[in-house]
Write an enzyme that holds these catalytic residues in place. Structure first.
Site, PDB file in Angstrom:
ATOM      1  N   GLU A  98      14.648  -2.157 -19.597  1.00 54.30           N
ATOM      2  CA  GLU A  98      14.498  -3.619 -19.565  1.00 54.30           C
ATOM      3  C   GLU A  98      14.080  -4.076 -20.937  1.00 54.30           C
ATOM      4  O   GLU A  98      13.293  -3.452 -21.607  1.00 54.30           O
ATOM      5  CB  GLU A  98      13.542  -4.163 -18.643  1.00 54.30           C
ATOM      6  CG  GLU A  98      14.028  -4.282 -17.377  1.00 54.30           C
ATOM      7  CD  GLU A  98      12.939  -4.802 -16.243  1.00 54.30           C
ATOM      8  OE1 GLU A  98      12.094  -5.847 -16.885  1.00 54.30           O
ATOM      9  OE2 GLU A  98      12.967  -4.401 -15.165  1.00 54.30           O
ATOM     10  N   CYS A 142       0.711  -1.212  -0.135  1.00 58.00           N
ATOM     11  CA  CYS A 142       0.075  -0.155  -0.054  1.00 58.00           C
ATOM     12  C   CYS A 142       0.992   1.422   0.147  1.00 58.00           C
ATOM     13  O   CYS A 142       1.599   1.335   1.009  1.00 58.00           O
ATOM     14  CB  CYS A 142      -0.907   0.040   1.409  1.00 58.00           C
ATOM     15  SG  CYS A 142      -1.778   1.594   1.465  1.00 58.00           S
ATOM     16  N   PHE A 192      13.232 -19.237 -16.266  1.00 62.30           N
ATOM     17  CA  PHE A 192      13.389 -19.469 -17.785  1.00 62.30           C
ATOM     18  C   PHE A 192      13.509 -18.394 -18.659  1.00 62.30           C
ATOM     19  O   PHE A 192      13.255 -18.230 -19.831  1.00 62.30           O
ATOM     20  CB  PHE A 192      12.408 -20.520 -18.141  1.00 62.30           C
ATOM     21  CG  PHE A 192      12.524 -22.182 -17.557  1.00 62.30           C
ATOM     22  CD1 PHE A 192      13.865 -22.693 -17.516  1.00 62.30           C
ATOM     23  CD2 PHE A 192      11.562 -22.603 -16.816  1.00 62.30           C
ATOM     24  CE1 PHE A 192      14.081 -24.061 -16.992  1.00 62.30           C
ATOM     25  CE2 PHE A 192      11.814 -23.813 -16.212  1.00 62.30           C
ATOM     26  CZ  PHE A 192      12.896 -24.481 -16.476  1.00 62.30           C
ATOM     27  N   GLU A 210      10.954 -16.709 -12.716  1.00 65.07           N
ATOM     28  CA  GLU A 210      11.758 -16.170 -13.770  1.00 65.07           C
ATOM     29  C   GLU A 210      12.884 -17.059 -14.104  1.00 65.07           C
ATOM     30  O   GLU A 210      13.843 -16.459 -14.891  1.00 65.07           O
ATOM     31  CB  GLU A 210      12.096 -14.806 -13.752  1.00 65.07           C
ATOM     32  CG  GLU A 210      10.790 -14.187 -13.735  1.00 65.07           C
ATOM     33  CD  GLU A 210      10.934 -12.493 -13.712  1.00 65.07           C
ATOM     34  OE1 GLU A 210      10.355 -12.045 -14.619  1.00 65.07           O
ATOM     35  OE2 GLU A 210      11.484 -12.028 -13.011  1.00 65.07           O
ATOM     36  N   GLU A 216       8.583  -1.177 -11.971  1.00 65.91           N
ATOM     37  CA  GLU A 216       7.317  -1.050 -12.603  1.00 65.91           C
ATOM     38  C   GLU A 216       6.292  -0.694 -11.615  1.00 65.91           C
ATOM     39  O   GLU A 216       5.213  -1.672 -11.455  1.00 65.91           O
ATOM     40  CB  GLU A 216       7.205  -2.542 -13.242  1.00 65.91           C
ATOM     41  CG  GLU A 216       8.384  -2.540 -14.163  1.00 65.91           C
ATOM     42  CD  GLU A 216       8.411  -4.216 -15.028  1.00 65.91           C
ATOM     43  OE1 GLU A 216       7.538  -5.010 -14.445  1.00 65.91           O
ATOM     44  OE2 GLU A 216       8.779  -4.287 -15.956  1.00 65.91           O
ATOM     45  N   CYS A 275      -7.502  -0.419   0.590  1.00 57.34           N
ATOM     46  CA  CYS A 275      -7.658  -0.316   2.249  1.00 57.34           C
ATOM     47  C   CYS A 275      -8.194   0.947   2.911  1.00 57.34           C
ATOM     48  O   CYS A 275      -8.644   1.796   1.881  1.00 57.34           O
ATOM     49  CB  CYS A 275      -6.306  -0.843   2.848  1.00 57.34           C
ATOM     50  SG  CYS A 275      -5.190   0.652   2.798  1.00 57.34           S
TER      51      CYS A 275
END
Length: 688
Positions: A313, A123, A363, A361, A158, A165
């Protein structure tokens, strides 16, 4: 306009090449860390993003910090000429934090609090979370803000999602009170008299919920705006917690999914923009459409600050989370990476450097595979790209001087998708914007992607597809733009609602009616199998001829001041206006009343570009699937020829003299591009 920008970091004033690096996953094996340095240098990597998910490694228990491994890593980087984007680790918190302070865990829209786990499961309003991030960020800044190997701050990772809440509900109410001042004003703006939604006390107002209120469109829109503001406020909180130690160290956050947040507003708190791109190359054996769409997103992120951004990325090979994890075919790594450079990036960076051994992740593509050495196809591709980036680094800091802009507002996007009509089976707003942008991509026309609050002054042409949410102020800005000599292209489903998602009264397209010279009376959604057509009138002002298909949406309009260029071919509205132009002041405003396919859009925008005197990156006819992009420093132009066609192509250059940036040799008058080929050319700047 500044044509040559200062490098994002004076420590590394070249094109950056690197990856997300997770040494905290390999602390048990120091030999791996030593080998990584050798491989980084071999791959031509000069920067790594570190510490992104390292909270548990830095603060394994509350108040107990461990920096030895990070000290050693940065020391090793410094000794080997490698730099770091140092991350704040707030993207995922340690288990002890969730257990002791459960308020930090996010509550979903169904009002159920999540368990510990995943990423971004926290939060942004929580005082406990803000306090704990401030402490660990402050420790990092105190220790590393002046480290010679640190280029800047990678804030979290990201950002995305929302929390429902009680803390966020209170913050939402406070945000609304600040915006509207009174319940009376809020009820009017949200049109809550419909279905007896009227609020009589601030405590009654909540965020949209699947089992509660979700049909008040103004409320949905304000919630999304609030989530953006609250996320930015948290991002600023993180930046403030590290900037005090060294205000000159730049900060960014890597953007990815555009669904939930208005990224344009992050420009107020960031020093530069960065984003993460993961195209699904080779899907359906057609990379042209995907190449055009990724170009749009590069243009979008570049346009937020109108200066170079970073590709933070990408994958050097495949992902592990897309529906099909397909390998990049030979040449695609170089093409897709340099496409980012062509559209304004000053870096190519990857997720990830070394494959994780376990978990989600393991792979996902990486520069270093589980084999652990450099003798792989992917590593070779990365190393070759590293050499190319070094060879063309004079491009660093150059601009993309666009004369054309696509208008793309996040709140318009949200409102269009919430509108409930005219095609709930698919309004295809995003796809429509991409198709209009593609018509410029195919011509090699540099294009910005701007918002309504941006300056329209630098442009000769503005395209506003489906500007459904159009403020009165935006209407006045576009009117002045046209009066001052600009060309505007607008489409169906424009000028429908104001900033509160309330319909404009007095006739659509609302604030654009005078500028466009038309009245839109009705709009028809077509079934997928339905078709209509646009018949261009003889001797029309654009010099176009023939009949083009219309599908999905047809708007019934009246030409008031506008001149009719084409009419509908079918249905009860056959013969009525479908394409118009209105002269206003020194400029023109075109209106497309129907949705058309790529053949018409390319023909239409080719004529518009010629009429408006807009420069292409290369003044030549480009083969299908080949595009051209431009960067410049005002003295030299850098032209990127890119082949997404899947076939070998040849491009005939214009009359300018060109050299190959990589080799320094004079370019031939015809440039051959193999499958997924790209050529970077240099010429004397045409426009300064």
């Amino acid at each position: 306009m500044t044509l040559k920008h200062a490098p994002i970091s004076a420590k590394l004033p070249v094109l950056m090449h690197g990856a997300d690096y997770n040494p905290d996953q390999w602390l048990h094996d120091p030999k791996v860390l030593e080998e990584d340095i050798r491989l980084m240098k071999l791959a031509g990597c000069n920067v790594m993003a570190i510490g992104i998910f390292s909270w548990a490694a830095i603060e394994p228990t509350e108040g107990q910090f461990r920096f030895d491994w990070l000290d050693q890593l940065l020391e090793r980087f410094q000794q080997n000429g490698i730099y770091a984007w140092l991350a704040t680790p707030s993207g995922a918190r340690p288990a002890w934090l969730s257990a002791k302070y459960p308020e930090v865990l996010r509550v979903e829209k169904n009002r159920v609090r999540n368990l510990h786990g995943m990423r971004h499961n926290h939060c942004y309003t929580s005082p406990a979370y803000r306090e704990k991030t401030s402490i660990i960020n402050g420790k990092l800044a105190e220790r590393y803000a002046h480290h010679p190997a640190v280029l800047g701050w990678h804030i979290s990772n990201e950002f995305g999602g929302d929390c429902h809440c009680d803390l966020c509900q209170d913050a939402f109410r406070a945000w609304l009170q600040n915006k509207y001042g009174s319940l009376e004003a809020l009820n009017k703006a949200w049109w809550t008299s419909f279905w007896a939604h009227t609020y009589t006390d601030w405590s009654q107002v909540e965020s949209p919920a699947p089992h509660g209120e979700n049909m008040v469109h103004g409320q949905n829109l304000d919630w999304r705006r609030f989530v953006t503001d609250q996320t930015i406020d948290f991002c600023k909180h993180e930046i403030d917690s590290v900037k005090g130690a060294n205000p000159d160290l730049p900060a960014t956050t890597n953007m990815h999914m555009i669904e939930g947040l208005d990224y344009r507003k992050f420009a107020d708190v960031l020093d530069f923009i960065s984003w993460d791109a993961y195209p699904t190359w080779h899907q359906g054996n057609d990379d042209i459409e995907l190449g055009a769409s990724i170009a749009f997103y590069h243009d979008l992120y570049r346009s937020i600050m109108r200066k170079p951004f970073l590709l933070m990325e990408s994958t050097p090979s495949l992902t592990n989370w897309q529906p099909v994890s397909k390998l990049k075919q030979p040449g695609m790594h170089r093409l897709s990476s340099l496409q980012a450079i062509a559209h304004g990036s000053d870096s190519v960076q990857y997720f990830q450097w070394r494959k994780s051994r376990g978990s989600s992740e393991k792979f996902h593509g990486a520069v270093v595979d589980h084999a652990g050495h450099e003798h792989t196809r992917v590593f070779k591709d990365v190393a070759e790209l590293g050499q190319t980036l070094a060879d063309i680094s004079e491009i660093t800091g150059t601009s993309t001087p666009a004369e054309t802009a696509i208008l793309f507002d996040w709140d318009n996007r949200w409102a269009v998708k919430d509108a409930q009509g005219p095609r709930n089976m698919g309004i295809h707003y995003e796809e429509t914007v991409l198709k209009h942008h593609r018509a410029f991509w195919e011509q090699g026309v540099p294009t910005d992607v701007i918002g309504s609050e941006d300056d329209f002054g630098p442009y000769k042409l503005i395209v506003a597809p489906m500007l459904y949410l159009c403020r009165e102020e935006t209407g006045r800005k576009l009117e002045r733009f046209v009066e001052n000599g600009g060309t505007l292209v607008a489409t169906y489903w424009s000028g429908i609602v104001d900033e509160h998602d309330l319909c404009h009264l007095g006739g659509f397209p609302g604030p654009l009616r005078k500028t466009l010279g038309i009245w839109a009376e009705e709009i028809e959604g077509l079934y997928d199998e339905d078709r209509n057509g646009l018949a261009l009138l003889p001797d029309n002002a654009l010099g176009l001829s023939g009949t083009f298909e219309a599908h999905e949406i047809c708007e019934l309009i009246h030409a008031e001041q506008a001149e009719v260029l084409g009419t509908y071919t079918d249905s009860f509205y056959a013969g009525r206006p479908a394409l118009t132009v209105n002269k206003l002041g020194q400029g023109k405003a075109y209106y497309m009343a129907a949705r058309h396919k790529e053949d018409f859009l390319l023909a239409f925008y080719t004529s518009i570009v010629n009429e408006a005197g807009i420069a292409r990156a290369l003044e030549t006819e480009l083969p299908s699937g080949v595009t051209a992009a431009l960067r410049t420093d005002g003295e030299s132009d850098y032209v990127f020829l890119m082949n997404f066609s899947g076939e070998a192509k040849q491009v005939k250059l214009d009359e300018q003299s060109y050299t190959d940036v990589e080799t320094g040799e004079m370019a031939e008058t015809v440039v051959g591009l193999p499958v997924s080929g790209i050529s970077v050319l240099k010429r004397k700047a045409i426009r300064k």
